[in-house]
Design a protein around this motif. Structure first.
Motif, PDB file in Angstrom:
ATOM      1  N   SER A 119      36.776  51.803  54.658  1.00  0.00           N
ATOM      2  CA  SER A 119      37.555  51.107  53.629  1.00  0.00           C
ATOM      3  C   SER A 119      37.135  51.581  52.233  1.00  0.00           C
ATOM      4  N   PHE A 120      38.133  52.002  51.445  1.00  0.00           N
ATOM      5  CA  PHE A 120      37.923  52.424  50.065  1.00  0.00           C
ATOM      6  C   PHE A 120      38.747  51.515  49.156  1.00  0.00           C
ATOM      7  N   ASP A 121      38.117  50.960  48.142  1.00  0.00           N
ATOM      8  CA  ASP A 121      38.805  50.016  47.258  1.00  0.00           C
ATOM      9  C   ASP A 121      38.965  50.596  45.853  1.00  0.00           C
ATOM     10  N   ALA A 122      40.041  50.182  45.183  1.00  0.00           N
ATOM     11  CA  ALA A 122      40.311  50.549  43.791  1.00  0.00           C
ATOM     12  C   ALA A 122      40.869  49.327  43.086  1.00  0.00           C
ATOM     13  N   CYS A 123      41.015  49.442  41.770  1.00  0.00           N
ATOM     14  CA  CYS A 123      41.656  48.381  40.982  1.00  0.00           C
ATOM     15  C   CYS A 123      43.160  48.580  41.036  1.00  0.00           C
ATOM     16  N   VAL A 124      43.842  47.642  41.665  1.00  0.00           N
ATOM     17  CA  VAL A 124      45.306  47.657  41.678  1.00  0.00           C
ATOM     18  C   VAL A 124      45.757  46.533  40.743  1.00  0.00           C
ATOM     19  N   VAL A 125      46.315  46.900  39.602  1.00  0.00           N
ATOM     20  CA  VAL A 125      46.591  45.924  38.552  1.00  0.00           C
ATOM     21  C   VAL A 125      47.624  44.907  39.029  1.00  0.00           C
ATOM     22  N   PRO A 126      47.265  43.622  39.033  1.00  0.00           N
ATOM     23  CA  PRO A 126      48.220  42.602  39.481  1.00  0.00           C
ATOM     24  C   PRO A 126      49.157  42.188  38.334  1.00  0.00           C
ATOM     25  N   LYS A 127      50.215  41.487  38.687  1.00  0.00           N
ATOM     26  CA  LYS A 127      51.115  40.927  37.680  1.00  0.00           C
ATOM     27  C   LYS A 127      50.482  39.657  37.124  1.00  0.00           C
ATOM     28  N   LEU A 128      50.283  39.641  35.805  1.00  0.00           N
ATOM     29  CA  LEU A 128      49.561  38.539  35.165  1.00  0.00           C
ATOM     30  C   LEU A 128      50.445  37.682  34.268  1.00  0.00           C
ATOM     31  N   LYS A 129      51.649  38.112  34.013  1.00  0.00           N
ATOM     32  CA  LYS A 129      52.526  37.395  33.074  1.00  0.00           C
ATOM     33  C   LYS A 129      52.737  35.955  33.542  1.00  0.00           C
ATOM     34  N   LYS A 130      52.642  35.038  32.575  1.00  0.00           N
ATOM     35  CA  LYS A 130      52.840  33.592  32.734  1.00  0.00           C
ATOM     36  C   LYS A 130      51.629  32.892  33.364  1.00  0.00           C
ATOM     37  N   LYS A 131      50.558  33.642  33.662  1.00  0.00           N
ATOM     38  CA  LYS A 131      49.353  33.006  34.211  1.00  0.00           C
ATOM     39  C   LYS A 131      48.435  32.560  33.092  1.00  0.00           C
ATOM     40  N   LYS A 132      47.738  31.468  33.332  1.00  0.00           N
ATOM     41  CA  LYS A 132      46.696  31.054  32.413  1.00  0.00           C
ATOM     42  C   LYS A 132      45.435  31.860  32.678  1.00  0.00           C
ATOM     43  N   LYS A 142      42.357  31.306  33.474  1.00  0.00           N
ATOM     44  CA  LYS A 142      41.539  31.067  34.663  1.00  0.00           C
ATOM     45  C   LYS A 142      42.138  31.775  35.878  1.00  0.00           C
ATOM     46  N   ARG A 143      43.452  31.669  36.025  1.00  0.00           N
ATOM     47  CA  ARG A 143      44.120  32.343  37.141  1.00  0.00           C
ATOM     48  C   ARG A 143      44.152  33.861  36.947  1.00  0.00           C
ATOM     49  N   VAL A 144      44.154  34.319  35.715  1.00  0.00           N
ATOM     50  CA  VAL A 144      44.091  35.749  35.422  1.00  0.00           C
ATOM     51  C   VAL A 144      42.788  36.328  35.964  1.00  0.00           C
ATOM     52  N   ARG A 145      41.691  35.661  35.665  1.00  0.00           N
ATOM     53  CA  ARG A 145      40.393  36.146  36.141  1.00  0.00           C
ATOM     54  C   ARG A 145      40.348  36.210  37.671  1.00  0.00           C
ATOM     55  N   THR A 146      40.880  35.173  38.324  1.00  0.00           N
ATOM     56  CA  THR A 146      40.885  35.141  39.789  1.00  0.00           C
ATOM     57  C   THR A 146      41.712  36.284  40.368  1.00  0.00           C
ATOM     58  N   ALA A 147      42.879  36.535  39.807  1.00  0.00           N
ATOM     59  CA  ALA A 147      43.756  37.604  40.295  1.00  0.00           C
ATOM     60  C   ALA A 147      43.134  38.975  40.095  1.00  0.00           C
ATOM     61  N   LEU A 148      42.497  39.176  38.954  1.00  0.00           N
ATOM     62  CA  LEU A 148      41.860  40.470  38.690  1.00  0.00           C
ATOM     63  C   LEU A 148      40.703  40.717  39.658  1.00  0.00           C
ATOM     64  N   GLN A 149      39.907  39.705  39.885  1.00  0.00           N
ATOM     65  CA  GLN A 149      38.773  39.854  40.792  1.00  0.00           C
ATOM     66  C   GLN A 149      39.248  40.185  42.216  1.00  0.00           C
ATOM     67  N   ALA A 150      40.324  39.535  42.642  1.00  0.00           N
ATOM     68  CA  ALA A 150      40.856  39.774  43.984  1.00  0.00           C
ATOM     69  C   ALA A 150      41.395  41.190  44.137  1.00  0.00           C
ATOM     70  N   ASN A 151      41.722  41.825  43.025  1.00  0.00           N
ATOM     71  CA  ASN A 151      42.290  43.174  43.064  1.00  0.00           C
ATOM     72  C   ASN A 151      41.322  44.229  42.539  1.00  0.00           C
ATOM     73  N   ASN A 152      40.021  43.864  42.522  1.00  0.00           N
ATOM     74  CA  ASN A 152      38.951  44.809  42.161  1.00  0.00           C
ATOM     75  C   ASN A 152      39.046  45.295  40.717  1.00  0.00           C
ATOM     76  N   CYS A 153      39.578  44.436  39.836  1.00  0.00           N
ATOM     77  CA  CYS A 153      39.669  44.732  38.407  1.00  0.00           C
ATOM     78  C   CYS A 153      38.832  43.698  37.641  1.00  0.00           C
ATOM     79  N   LYS A 154      38.739  43.884  36.330  1.00  0.00           N
ATOM     80  CA  LYS A 154      38.043  42.891  35.515  1.00  0.00           C
ATOM     81  C   LYS A 154      38.848  42.618  34.252  1.00  0.00           C
TER      82      LYS A 154
END
Length: 395
Positions: free
Chosen positions: A318-331, A333-345
């Motif tokens: 398994s190889f992981d990368a940052c896949v940028v999630p859609k963040l529009k309309k998120k607060k 706190k939820r932005v941080r959670t989504a980024l972490q789940a997608n290997n981004c910061k």
């Protein structure tokens, strides 16, 4: 059978095989799961090849070919044996060159091929009737040379039904046998009903203490009966080369290589390796990806994956990368959670005063694949300032 024991045959090279030399000069090259088997027999009577055994073997699924080679007319080279998964070597009459034949069998076995020996490979009487060369002198054979004849009808005696080499084998009987002795390091799998050894193995060699040819005294007499075809097919499936398949998972990119060579993902994620070998897999992440670990074949963690080869194996890297999630309309706190789940910061947040608001813009855009742990900047909608509460004027 040999002149003077069961009758006289004229040694004619009745059946020839076409072999490809250069293309198979590295390892036993037939494909696991589609067995190619060669019956290498020193025939006294070329008009009576081991057709009964050939029919038995072909009756089993997963066998693509069973060919003959008359060892009384020619000594095969290792290159001629390498296209086959299994070579059954069976002394019937005098080998043209027992030393050269035994040397070729040892070379073939060194490169992952399975050798099955049968009576009279080990008999001690009659020059040229037994095998010779490295397959005998270097201890590849499970049985010692110099065995006396043991000609008597016997059935299967004590055996280990849990051994995969004996899977599906419920009955064996034979007449022409030898009073054999195991070589050092060999394992006996079955005995005949008279207590003599019936089946033994050593490395990727199997020994069957029975004559399995079709040259016999006359109508109504068969030198062997039972599941010998199954035994030989089992030898190819158990002792032969096995497939190792590597799959790649995750959002990142990377390569997987093996030692010994064979796996080189991208280009090749499947290779066959010799039974009993140990393959070490190494993962290399690319383009900023992170290797997050192995699964399958008992491998875990992020170090190398060591796979003992005794059956087909499948491993995932398994190889992981940052896949940028859609963040529009998120607060936030939820932005941080989504980024972490997608290997981004989380990167720059503007305006600072709007941290209670929702995302109205992000950079990079959703769907971009970036190196593991890449930062994503967001712009928040500024919150309207709170209006002070109006108090009623005091009376």
């Amino acid at each position: 059978m040999r002149a003077g024991r069961l009758g006289t045959g004229v040694a004619l090279f009745l059946l020839t095989i076409t072999v490809i030399v250069g293309a198979f000069a590295g390892t036993a090259a037939a494909s696991p799961g589609a067995l190619r088997i060669l019956i290498l027999e020193s025939q006294c009577d070329a008009e009576v090849p081991a057709a009964t055994l050939r029919a038995q073997i072909l009756a089993h699924p997963g066998v693509s070919a069973v060919d003959f080679f008359d060892g009384s007319e020619a000594a095969p080279t290792a290159a001629q044996l390498l296209p086959y998964d299994v070579v059954l070597a069976m002394g019937d009459c005098t080998w043209l060159d027992a030393v050269a034949t035994g040397n070729s069998l040892a070379d073939y076995q060194d490169q992952g091929g399975v050798v099955v020996g049968a009576t009279f490979d080990w008999e001690g009487t009659g020059a040229g009737y037994t095998l010779d060369g490295r397959w005998i002198t270097a201890g590849y054979s499970p049985y010692e040379v110099g065995a006396d004849s043991a000609f008597e009808n016997v059935g299967l005696g004590a055996f280990d039904p849990t051994n995969p080499l004996l899977s599906g084998v419920s009955g064996l009987s034979a007449y022409y046998r030898n009073d054999v002795t195991l070589t050092p390091g060999a394992t006996e799998l079955a005995k005949w009903s008279d207590g003599t050894s019936a089946v033994a193995t050593k490395g990727n060699a199997l020994a069957i203490n029975a004559y399995l040819g079709d040259d016999y005294f006359g109508p109504g007499f068969s030198p062997f009966e039972g599941d010998f075809g199954r035994l030989i097919v089992n030898a190819g499936n158990v002792l032969g080369r096995h497939m190792l398949t590597v799959s790649k998972a995750g959002s990142g990119t990377g390569t997987v290589s093996s030692a010994p060579a064979g796996i080189a993902c991208g280009a090749s994620c499947t290779a066959a390796f010799n039974n009993g070998s140990v393959v070490t897999l190494t993962a290399l992440p690319l383009s900023g990806a992170k290797f997050s670990g192995w699964s399958g074949a008992g491998c875990t963690g992020t170090s190398t994956c060591v796979v003992p080869i005794s059956a087909a194996q499948t491993v995932s890297a398994s190889f992981d990368a940052c896949v940028v999630p859609k963040l529009k309309k998120k607060k936030l706190k939820r932005v941080r959670t989504a980024l972490q789940a997608n290997n981004c910061k989380l990167g720059k947040v503007t305006p600072k005063a709007g941290k209670g608001g929702r995302v109205i813009k992000q950079r990079p855009a959703p769907g971009r694949v970036l190196p593991y742990g890449s930062a994503v900047n967001v712009k928040l909608k500024a919150l309207a300032p709170k209006r002070p509460a109006h108090r009623k004027p005091q009376q």
